[in-house]
Scaffold this motif. Structure first.
Motif, PDB file in Angstrom:
ATOM      1  N   ARG A   1     -10.886   1.887  -5.783  1.00  0.00           N
ATOM      2  CA  ARG A   1      -9.991   2.272  -6.866  1.00  0.00           C
ATOM      3  C   ARG A   1     -10.631   3.240  -7.854  1.00  0.00           C
ATOM      4  O   ARG A   1      -9.937   4.059  -8.467  1.00  0.00           O
ATOM      5  CB  ARG A   1      -9.458   1.044  -7.601  1.00  0.00           C
ATOM      6  CG  ARG A   1     -10.486   0.107  -8.189  1.00  0.00           C
ATOM      7  CD  ARG A   1      -9.808  -1.175  -8.661  1.00  0.00           C
ATOM      8  NE  ARG A   1     -10.727  -2.177  -9.204  1.00  0.00           N
ATOM      9  CZ  ARG A   1     -11.367  -3.072  -8.473  1.00  0.00           C
ATOM     10  NH1 ARG A   1     -11.205  -3.076  -7.148  1.00  0.00           N
ATOM     11  NH2 ARG A   1     -12.155  -3.964  -9.044  1.00  0.00           N
TER      12      ARG A   1
ATOM     13  N   GLY B   1      -8.811  -7.116  -4.247  1.00  0.00           N
ATOM     14  CA  GLY B   1      -9.182  -6.783  -5.611  1.00  0.00           C
ATOM     15  C   GLY B   1     -10.494  -7.396  -6.041  1.00  0.00           C
ATOM     16  O   GLY B   1     -11.289  -6.770  -6.737  1.00  0.00           O
ATOM     17  N   ASP B   2     -10.741  -8.660  -5.655  1.00  0.00           N
ATOM     18  CA  ASP B   2     -11.891  -9.396  -6.170  1.00  0.00           C
ATOM     19  C   ASP B   2     -13.034  -9.528  -5.160  1.00  0.00           C
ATOM     20  O   ASP B   2     -14.085 -10.070  -5.516  1.00  0.00           O
ATOM     21  CB  ASP B   2     -11.470 -10.807  -6.595  1.00  0.00           C
ATOM     22  CG  ASP B   2     -10.404 -10.775  -7.677  1.00  0.00           C
ATOM     23  OD1 ASP B   2     -10.331  -9.769  -8.387  1.00  0.00           O
ATOM     24  OD2 ASP B   2      -9.657 -11.756  -7.807  1.00  0.00           O
TER      25      ASP B   2
ATOM     26  N   TYR C   1      -5.265  -0.692  -6.094  1.00  0.00           N
ATOM     27  CA  TYR C   1      -6.310  -1.523  -6.663  1.00  0.00           C
ATOM     28  C   TYR C   1      -7.053  -2.212  -5.517  1.00  0.00           C
ATOM     29  O   TYR C   1      -6.886  -3.390  -5.242  1.00  0.00           O
ATOM     30  CB  TYR C   1      -5.685  -2.552  -7.620  1.00  0.00           C
ATOM     31  CG  TYR C   1      -6.666  -3.292  -8.493  1.00  0.00           C
ATOM     32  CD1 TYR C   1      -6.953  -2.829  -9.771  1.00  0.00           C
ATOM     33  CD2 TYR C   1      -7.284  -4.445  -8.051  1.00  0.00           C
ATOM     34  CE1 TYR C   1      -7.842  -3.510 -10.589  1.00  0.00           C
ATOM     35  CE2 TYR C   1      -8.177  -5.138  -8.856  1.00  0.00           C
ATOM     36  CZ  TYR C   1      -8.454  -4.672 -10.126  1.00  0.00           C
ATOM     37  OH  TYR C   1      -9.328  -5.352 -10.929  1.00  0.00           O
TER      38      TYR C   1
ATOM     39  N   GLU D   1      -2.411  -3.918  -6.962  1.00  0.00           N
ATOM     40  CA  GLU D   1      -3.491  -4.604  -6.258  1.00  0.00           C
ATOM     41  C   GLU D   1      -3.105  -4.921  -4.814  1.00  0.00           C
ATOM     42  O   GLU D   1      -1.953  -5.238  -4.520  1.00  0.00           O
ATOM     43  CB  GLU D   1      -3.866  -5.916  -6.959  1.00  0.00           C
ATOM     44  CG  GLU D   1      -5.055  -6.614  -6.299  1.00  0.00           C
ATOM     45  CD  GLU D   1      -5.514  -7.839  -7.053  1.00  0.00           C
ATOM     46  OE1 GLU D   1      -6.610  -8.331  -6.748  1.00  0.00           O
ATOM     47  OE2 GLU D   1      -4.793  -8.308  -7.945  1.00  0.00           O
TER      48      GLU D   1
ATOM     49  N   TRP E   1      -3.914  -4.363 -11.788  1.00  0.00           N
ATOM     50  CA  TRP E   1      -3.795  -5.272 -10.651  1.00  0.00           C
ATOM     51  C   TRP E   1      -2.391  -5.850 -10.544  1.00  0.00           C
ATOM     52  O   TRP E   1      -1.938  -6.150  -9.447  1.00  0.00           O
ATOM     53  CB  TRP E   1      -4.846  -6.371 -10.728  1.00  0.00           C
ATOM     54  CG  TRP E   1      -4.909  -7.078 -12.053  1.00  0.00           C
ATOM     55  CD1 TRP E   1      -4.142  -8.119 -12.464  1.00  0.00           C
ATOM     56  CD2 TRP E   1      -5.792  -6.785 -13.125  1.00  0.00           C
ATOM     57  NE1 TRP E   1      -4.492  -8.505 -13.742  1.00  0.00           N
ATOM     58  CE2 TRP E   1      -5.509  -7.699 -14.174  1.00  0.00           C
ATOM     59  CE3 TRP E   1      -6.817  -5.840 -13.311  1.00  0.00           C
ATOM     60  CZ2 TRP E   1      -6.200  -7.702 -15.386  1.00  0.00           C
ATOM     61  CZ3 TRP E   1      -7.503  -5.849 -14.510  1.00  0.00           C
ATOM     62  CH2 TRP E   1      -7.189  -6.763 -15.537  1.00  0.00           C
TER      63      TRP E   1
ATOM     64  N   TRP F   1       3.966  -9.530 -13.213  1.00  0.00           N
ATOM     65  CA  TRP F   1       3.424  -9.150 -11.909  1.00  0.00           C
ATOM     66  C   TRP F   1       4.536  -8.588 -11.040  1.00  0.00           C
ATOM     67  O   TRP F   1       5.667  -9.093 -11.044  1.00  0.00           O
ATOM     68  CB  TRP F   1       2.808 -10.363 -11.212  1.00  0.00           C
ATOM     69  CG  TRP F   1       1.405 -10.635 -11.636  1.00  0.00           C
ATOM     70  CD1 TRP F   1       0.996 -11.285 -12.743  1.00  0.00           C
ATOM     71  CD2 TRP F   1       0.224 -10.213 -10.953  1.00  0.00           C
ATOM     72  NE1 TRP F   1      -0.374 -11.322 -12.791  1.00  0.00           N
ATOM     73  CE2 TRP F   1      -0.885 -10.679 -11.711  1.00  0.00           C
ATOM     74  CE3 TRP F   1      -0.015  -9.505  -9.770  1.00  0.00           C
ATOM     75  CZ2 TRP F   1      -2.199 -10.450 -11.329  1.00  0.00           C
ATOM     76  CZ3 TRP F   1      -1.324  -9.284  -9.386  1.00  0.00           C
ATOM     77  CH2 TRP F   1      -2.405  -9.748 -10.166  1.00  0.00           C
TER      78      TRP F   1
END
Length: 849
Positions: free
Chosen positions: A789, A455-456, A785, A824, A820, A724
């Motif tokens: 995406r 994701g990051d 994600y 994610e 996310w 989550w």
């Protein structure tokens, strides 16, 4: 889940169909026809739920007023905002405790703006204005509708008139192509954000409103989604596409607070259409991959809590002609209530004949799945190894046939992070770099190896080490020699589906070691993480190689010609930053991964294996956990040195590690739920019957607690739904269960591991029964994600976070790539635990055959 009409070849007696109608009518007649406050403190009637401040996660579109309409969440984040279309880093209110009036059904909450607890010192993209607002937000039932009222303690300052508003966000995924109308405007909700727009004084894009008016009707053509919002203050409503400024935005309905307004400064009448007598459709939950003939097989049916009708569950085998051959038809076990639903469960383990099957309940039917002894042998774990991991490889060009997933990226890694910095993604650099490098210095050797944490796009030490560790355990346990990928480190090229004669899993472990070992070699310690310096780069969507220019920054250029960071200009200071820290637990865990990797790599790359082992030993000799105060959540955890001792003992056979483990017997017994699966792998190497007996007694007690937790859900796994998704935790539970079963077979059966696998592959709560592993199974998550995406793409073999909880009781897995907390992908256990789990199932279920 996709809905399928039951084919005509299935004969249902007329009397059964008639009874279904009568049962549904009886349930609907008994249902209330107005919103009422329930015991969970939200408003409820068939087809409509209204929550207030049950969730507080505005960045994830879970806060304020939330509306669930006819079984789907359609609106969220109803609250005061300073921004027209807020994104992830805008100021948010601090929300107090919800108060309910059982007589009137009114819900209310006090709030103050902004929540400065989120204003972290240092590098923070959130701008906190010189404004203080205190207010009470109330939600009051009005028959089949409800009112939202906001009372301000004081009028707004003049300079904030025209800026502060009440916003409600509408989920776009259900509205594309649907219509909207006000008294002056009508239109279609667009699939993409369309201009025109202008830049405001802060440089933010302000897209033109889709509509304005005093009364907005949403999706009037749809009984399931029709909703009317009326502004009762006279100021009017504005419908805005939040994706104009933020790709992951939702549609926003808003109304401004008028000058001088306090009492009922915001007053909306919201009238969602609830289908009369609405009952959620039954959901049939099975593994989207299938089952081994001899494993426990559960079909679970999720029902509306008011649905009193009961029908047999039918397991049917697909024939070559398209006919359905009944393999089993039986009354299901009434499992009971979980979250907002009731659950039925049928054990169809007796169905063992290989073939393709579906499970039906009434007119609902599962996707097809397979029963066969080789069900886990292909198309299950392989996509993770031959696609997801290669696609995530940093510093490499990744090709797949005609496709280029990304070019060689981040070749300018990395510059030493500034000191006294709190990065917006949580990285912290203290008053020292802890290395010989000064802030801003290029650190050589960091542009090799590693995987983007999906994701990051960053490289966290724990994600890199956990991925290596999981792959090493999988190779060591199952000797996976699968070869489908060419990995050319010298030329930085990966070719998917081009075998090169080397086991892919060893090449992936090597790729992880290149960043972890390379970082240690360069810095003299493990890095904390490597990440982009600017928010513009962090929110980057698309292939990785365009995130930086790939050129190591030269400060001489900056002094001669200042360049913006993240603007795509060659020579700009866009290189990623490398952070360091003092964190003994993380250092010990990373060293354990290196020790395990050394065992796997010793035949593939002896020199690299030796370096992994040497670093692990150095950490053992030099790292003291008591040198740094543990974080609050770590205080009741066992020493991370236990895991390192196990891996070093298995790697070297050195008895001093066995001695240490025996000295830690009391701590191991106390925390056996955390370390039992780790220590169990080393019992033979420790070779102490008394120690083995003590650990065995402890895991027996732990198993009793596990069984208690497993019994609380219909899925046979410990599962506590939260904001989550729990998919990664369930995978980790399953992986640990394998080692507990093999170390303590008289205490742990294989069923916990297999139920965990089933959960990830589709046997989980909610109407979306997709496999959490993209591209695996007949129905899987294909809006993930990951870095693609924005294109509504997916990464084959990636494991998403999975079904999340809309508090207090609504499970949800949206087909939407920008949440996310639901979809994610990550590295570490979120990737390798599934690979291990599928390999373990194939191994255990076929070990005697």
């Amino acid at each position: 889940m996709r809905r399928h009409a039951r084919r005509a070849i299935i004969l249902i007696p007329l009397i059964v169909g008639l009874q279904v109608v009568l049962d549904a009518a009886e349930a609907r007649d008994a249902a209330p026809d107005a919103l009422k406050l329930n015991d969970l403190e939200y408003l409820e009637m068939p087809g409509l739920n209204v929550m207030l401040a049950h969730d507080y996660y505005p960045e994830g579109h879970q806060s304020g007023v939330v509306i669930v309409q006819n079984g789907r969440r359609v609106a969220a984040n109803g609250d005061m905002r300073l921004d027209r279309t807020p994104g992830q880093w805008q100021p948010v209110p601090k929300v107090g405790k919800r108060v309910v009036d059982s007589a009137s059904g009114e819900m209310s909450v006090r709030a103050e703006f902004p929540d400065e607890s989120k204003n972290r010192k240092g590098f923070n993209p959130v701008e906190y204005p010189d404004l203080r607002i205190a207010y009470t937000m109330r939600v009051r039932p009005e028959g089949r509708a409800f009112r939202i009222l906001v009372d301000l303690d004081q009028p707004l300052p003049d300079e904030w008139i025209g800026k502060v508003a009440f916003n409600m966000e509408l989920f776009p995924g259900l509205l594309f192509g649907k219509s909207f109308a006000t008294e002056t405007t009508s239109g279609i909700f667009p699939r993409q954000a369309n201009g025109p727009g202008t830049l405001d004084e802060s440089g933010h894009y302000q897209i033109a409103a889709l509509a304005t008016g005093k009364r907005l009707v949403i999706a009037p053509e749809s009984d399931a989604q029709r909703m009317t919002i009326e502004d009762e203050t006279g100021g009017g409503l504005e419908l805005v596409d939040g994706r104009g400024e933020h790709n992951n935005g939702w549609y926003v309905v808003r109304s401004l607070v008028a000058k001088g307004a306090t009492k009922a400064a915001v007053a909306w009448l919201v009238s969602p259409h609830a289908i009369p007598g609405f009952l959620a459709e039954p959901v049939v939950q099975v593994s989207q991959v299938g089952y081994h003939p001899r494993q426990r097989k559960w079909a679970i049916v999720e029902l509306d809590a008011r649905d009193e009708a009961r029908r047999p569950i039918v397991v049917s085998r697909l024939t070559e002609t398209g006919a359905f051959e009944t393999a089993l038809s039986a009354k299901a076990q009434e499992w009971g209530r979980f979250l907002r639903f009731r659950y039925l469960r049928l054990d169809f383990s007796a169905v063992r004949k290989p073939g393709m099957y579906v499970v039906g309940y009434g007119n609902r039917r599962s996707h097809p799945f397979r029963i066969g002894p080789d069900v886990y042998a292909r198309h299950v774990w392989q996509p993770t190894l031959e696609q997801f991991l290669p696609i995530q490889m940093c510093h490499m060009r990744v090709n797949e046939g005609y496709r280029v997933w990304h070019d060689a990226c981040h070749l300018d890694d990395a510059r030493m992070a500034p000191v006294d910095l709190n990065h917006f993604d949580g990285y912290r650099q203290g008053p020292s770099t802890l290395t010989k490098f000064a802030p801003g210095d290029p650190v050589p050797g960091l542009n090799r190896g590693g995987w983007h944490d999906a994701g990051d796009d960053d490289l966290r030490i724990e994600s890199q080490a956990e991925t290596m560790h999981g792959l090493a355990l999988a190779y060591e346990t199952f000797r996976v020699d699968y070869d489908g990928t060419t990995i050319d480190q010298a030329n930085r090229v990966v070719e998917i589906r081009r075998p090169d004669g080397k086991p892919d899993i060893l090449q992936q472990i090597e790729h992880g070691a290149l960043t972890v070992v390379g970082g240690y070699r360069a810095l003299g310690r493990f890095y904390r993480g490597i990440i982009v310096p600017t928010l513009r780069q962090y929110t980057h969507l698309g292939e990785f190689s365009s995130q930086t220019d790939g050129i190591v920054f030269d400060p001489k250029i900056a002094s001669a010609r200042p360049l913006a960071i993240g603007g795509g200009v060659p020579g700009s200071p866009d290189d990623r930053w490398v952070f360091t820290e003092r964190n003994p637990r993380r250092e010990l865990s990373a060293a354990a991964a290196l020790a395990a990797s050394a065992r796997a790599l010793h035949e593939h790359d002896q020199a690299l294996a030796n370096e992994c082992l040497a670093i692990a030993r150095e950490i053992w000799n030099t790292t003291r956990e008591d040198a740094v105060a543990p974080a609050p959540w770590e205080r009741n955890r066992p020493s991370a040195r236990i895991g390192l001792a196990v891996e070093l003992l298995l790697a070297t056979g050195d008895s001093r590690y066995a001695v240490y483990l025996k000295e830690q017997r009391d701590a191991i017994v106390k925390h056996v739920g955390h370390v039992g699966w780790i220590v169990g792998r080393a019992l033979a190497a420790i070779g102490d019957p008394d120690f083995t007996a003590a650990v065995t007694d402890a895991v027996k007690s732990h198993r009793i607690e596990e069984q208690r937790l497993e019994s609380r859900t219909p899925y046979g796994v410990p599962y506590e739904p939260d904001i989550w998704g729990a998919g990664w935790n369930i995978q980790r539970f399953g992986m640990e269960q394998y080692f507990l079963h093999t170390a303590f077979p008289a205490v742990f059966t294989e069923e916990g591991m297999l139920h965990a696998l089933d959960f990830v592959l589709g046997v989980h709560p909610g109407s979306n029964t997709a496999s959490f592993v993209s591209g695996v199974g007949s129905n899987s998550t294909t809006a993930g994600y990951g870095f693609n995406r924005a294109d509504w793409g997916y990464l084959p073999g990636g494991s998403v976070s999975g079904t999340a909880l809309i508090r207090p009781d609504f499970p949800e897995l949206l087909e939407w790539p920008f949440l996310w907390q639901q979809t994610e992908y990550v590295l570490g256990g979120g990737t390798t635990d599934f690979l291990f789990l599928a390999l373990a199932a194939d191994h255990l279920l076929n070990r005697d055959h």
